[in-house]
Design an enzyme around this catalytic site. Structure first.
Site, PDB file in Angstrom:
ATOM      1  N   SER A  43       9.805  16.830   2.542  1.00 38.82           N
ATOM      2  CA  SER A  43      10.479  15.582   2.919  1.00 38.82           C
ATOM      3  C   SER A  43      11.987  15.702   2.719  1.00 38.82           C
ATOM      4  CB  SER A  43       9.929  14.443   2.038  1.00 38.82           C
ATOM      5  OG  SER A  43      10.625  13.232   2.276  1.00 38.82           O
TER       6      SER A  43
ATOM      7  N   TYR B 150      17.162   8.048 -14.103  1.00 38.71           N
ATOM      8  CA  TYR B 150      17.608   8.907 -12.995  1.00 38.71           C
ATOM      9  C   TYR B 150      18.989   9.492 -13.298  1.00 38.71           C
ATOM     10  CZ  TYR B 150      18.512  10.522  -8.219  1.00 38.71           C
ATOM     11  OH  TYR B 150      18.798  11.298  -7.124  1.00 38.71           O
TER      12      TYR B 150
HETATM   13  P1  NAD Z   1      12.361  12.645  -0.770  1.00 42.47           P
HETATM   14  O1  NAD Z   1      11.596  11.593  -1.490  1.00 42.47           O
HETATM   15  O2  NAD Z   1      12.563  12.498   0.692  1.00 42.47           O
HETATM   16  O3  NAD Z   1      11.708  14.091  -1.033  1.00 42.47           O
HETATM   17  C1  NAD Z   1      11.344  14.492  -2.317  1.00 42.47           C
HETATM   18  C2  NAD Z   1      10.198  15.495  -2.207  1.00 42.47           C
HETATM   19  O4  NAD Z   1       9.889  15.933  -3.531  1.00 42.47           O
HETATM   20  C3  NAD Z   1       8.913  14.908  -1.619  1.00 42.47           C
HETATM   21  O5  NAD Z   1       8.415  15.735  -0.584  1.00 42.47           O
HETATM   22  C4  NAD Z   1       7.951  14.871  -2.814  1.00 42.47           C
HETATM   23  O6  NAD Z   1       6.583  15.080  -2.450  1.00 42.47           O
HETATM   24  C5  NAD Z   1       8.490  16.040  -3.635  1.00 42.47           C
HETATM   25  N1  NAD Z   1       8.080  15.948  -5.041  1.00 42.47           N
HETATM   26  C6  NAD Z   1       8.168  14.871  -5.868  1.00 42.47           C
HETATM   27  N2  NAD Z   1       7.620  15.154  -7.045  1.00 42.47           N
HETATM   28  C7  NAD Z   1       7.207  16.431  -6.991  1.00 42.47           C
HETATM   29  C8  NAD Z   1       6.546  17.306  -7.909  1.00 42.47           C
HETATM   30  N3  NAD Z   1       6.185  16.882  -9.127  1.00 42.47           N
HETATM   31  N4  NAD Z   1       6.278  18.565  -7.516  1.00 42.47           N
HETATM   32  C9  NAD Z   1       6.619  18.986  -6.278  1.00 42.47           C
HETATM   33  N5  NAD Z   1       7.201  18.213  -5.351  1.00 42.47           N
HETATM   34  C10 NAD Z   1       7.494  16.950  -5.717  1.00 42.47           C
HETATM   35  O7  NAD Z   1      13.757  12.730  -1.523  1.00 42.47           O
HETATM   36  P2  NAD Z   1      15.172  13.360  -1.096  1.00 42.47           P
HETATM   37  O8  NAD Z   1      16.079  12.253  -0.823  1.00 42.47           O
HETATM   38  O9  NAD Z   1      14.983  14.439  -0.103  1.00 42.47           O
HETATM   39  O10 NAD Z   1      15.613  13.993  -2.485  1.00 42.47           O
HETATM   40  C11 NAD Z   1      15.671  15.389  -2.713  1.00 42.47           C
HETATM   41  C12 NAD Z   1      16.508  15.658  -3.941  1.00 42.47           C
HETATM   42  O11 NAD Z   1      17.852  15.206  -3.709  1.00 42.47           O
HETATM   43  C13 NAD Z   1      16.038  14.917  -5.198  1.00 42.47           C
HETATM   44  O12 NAD Z   1      16.213  15.743  -6.314  1.00 42.47           O
HETATM   45  C14 NAD Z   1      16.979  13.736  -5.281  1.00 42.47           C
HETATM   46  O13 NAD Z   1      17.105  13.250  -6.590  1.00 42.47           O
HETATM   47  C15 NAD Z   1      18.252  14.360  -4.759  1.00 42.47           C
HETATM   48  N6  NAD Z   1      19.213  13.377  -4.266  1.00 42.47           N
HETATM   49  C16 NAD Z   1      18.866  12.512  -3.290  1.00 42.47           C
HETATM   50  C17 NAD Z   1      19.786  11.556  -2.882  1.00 42.47           C
HETATM   51  C18 NAD Z   1      19.460  10.554  -1.799  1.00 42.47           C
HETATM   52  O14 NAD Z   1      20.242   9.593  -1.638  1.00 42.47           O
HETATM   53  N7  NAD Z   1      18.367  10.718  -1.050  1.00 42.47           N
HETATM   54  C19 NAD Z   1      21.065  11.518  -3.454  1.00 42.47           C
HETATM   55  C20 NAD Z   1      21.392  12.432  -4.442  1.00 42.47           C
HETATM   56  C21 NAD Z   1      20.454  13.368  -4.846  1.00 42.47           C
END
Ligand code: NAD
Length: 257
Positions: free
Chosen positions: A21, A162
């Site tokens: 994702s 977080y």
């Molecule tokens: P998302 O929810 O779209 O994707 C996260 C993915 O991680 C999912 O596919 C989920 O199944 C997987 N996941 C969750 N727990 C897991 C586990 N225990 N083992 C394996 N897989 C697991 O989120 P995203 O927005 O793509 O976020 C990705 C990263 O970027 C995260 O670390 C998030 O904190 C970071 N981030 C996101 C944002 C934002 O605004 N979206 C901003 C800053 C940082």
């Protein structure tokens, strides 16, 4: 110097957690298009298989392995299997992560521990497991997903778990960078601002949050996953060969104010 060539990953194997994702999935697209063989890791097995089939259909070289990053024994076993089946892992992107909104007083034990487990432990276990092979081969690049939430406190929503977890990822990034620099392994983190993914979907639907976010972001918009993946490609590739221990903000200017 062949500068465009510095951004290529031809012949490399790149493992990506949270690959089913959002940012992780887009990193797979970016790295695959730059020539890498992709190893997708995610705990959501069905979604992982569906996304892998899409990427294979798009002509990329991709394998998928179900893996929960909070389980060190499982992570070690998957890392061993991946190294056996693919020969090596040159790049690791730790993108698995979760966010929970809560006030500090109302945060449950379970929510606090779950956020720390996925975000912090779930960055360390794969780094340890895949980093071992990189250190042995004296070559590798690890890219962690930190956040602007590890640099400044976001508002108006509260999410102390977080923010603390992302601050920990930044320091883990620097600690591993220092430890492995002489072993040829670089470790960096991205600190994205708000990005349009599943993680922020429900929050973006709330005008009380979303309008403040846009107001707080100099560029006045959320980032796209592709804008984070492009920065990940820089950090993963030889283009950043003298960069380690860096926390690269990709946040539309959020942290300048
Ligand atoms: P998302 O929810 O779209 O994707 C996260 C993915 O991680 C999912 O596919 C989920 O199944 C997987 N996941 C969750 N727990 C897991 C586990 N225990 N083992 C394996 N897989 C697991 O989120 P995203 O927005 O793509 O976020 C990705 C990263 O970027 C995260 O670390 C998030 O904190 C970071 N981030 C996101 C944002 C934002 O605004 N979206 C901003 C800053 C940082």
């Amino acid at each position: 110097m062949d500068y465009p060539g510095q951004f290529r990953l031809d012949g490399m194997v790149a493992a990506v957690t949270g690959a089913a994702s959002g940012i992780g999935l887009e990193v797979c697209r970016a790295f695959g298009s730059a020539g890498a063989s992709i190893v997708m890791l995610d705990r959501a097995a069905d979604q992982l298989a569906a996304r892998r089939d899409e990427l294979v259909g798009a002509g990329l070289t991709v394998a998928g392995y179900a893996c929960d990053v909070t389980r060190p024994a499982e992570v070690n076993a998957v890392a061993e299997r991946v190294e056996r089946e693919h020969g090596r892992v040159d790049v690791l992107v730790n993108s698995a992560g979760i966010a929970v909104l809560h006030s500090a007083a109302d945060c449950t034990d379970e929510d606090w521990l779950r956020v720390m487990d996925v975000n912090v432990n779930g960055t360390f276990w794969p780094s340890r497991a895949f980093g071992a092979g990189m250190v042995r081969r004296k070559s590798g690049s690890i890219v962690n997903l930190g956040s602007m939430s590890g640099i400044v406190i976001n508002r108006p929503q509260h999410a102390s778990s977080y923010m603390a977890s992302k601050g920990a990822i930044h320091m883990l990034t620097k600690a591993l960078a220092a430890e492995w620099a002489k072993d040829g392994v670089r470790v960096n983190a991205l600190a994205p601002g708000y990005v349009a993914t599943e993680m922020t979907l429900k929050m973006r639907e709330r005008p009380d949050l979303f309008n403040t976010w846009l107001d707080m972001t100099p560029m006045g918009r959320c980032g796209e996953p592709s804008e984070i993946a492009a920065a990940a490609l820089f950090l993963a590739s030889p283009a950043s060969s003298y960069v380690t221990g860096a926390i690269l903000s990709v946040d539309g200017g959020y942290t300048v104010w």
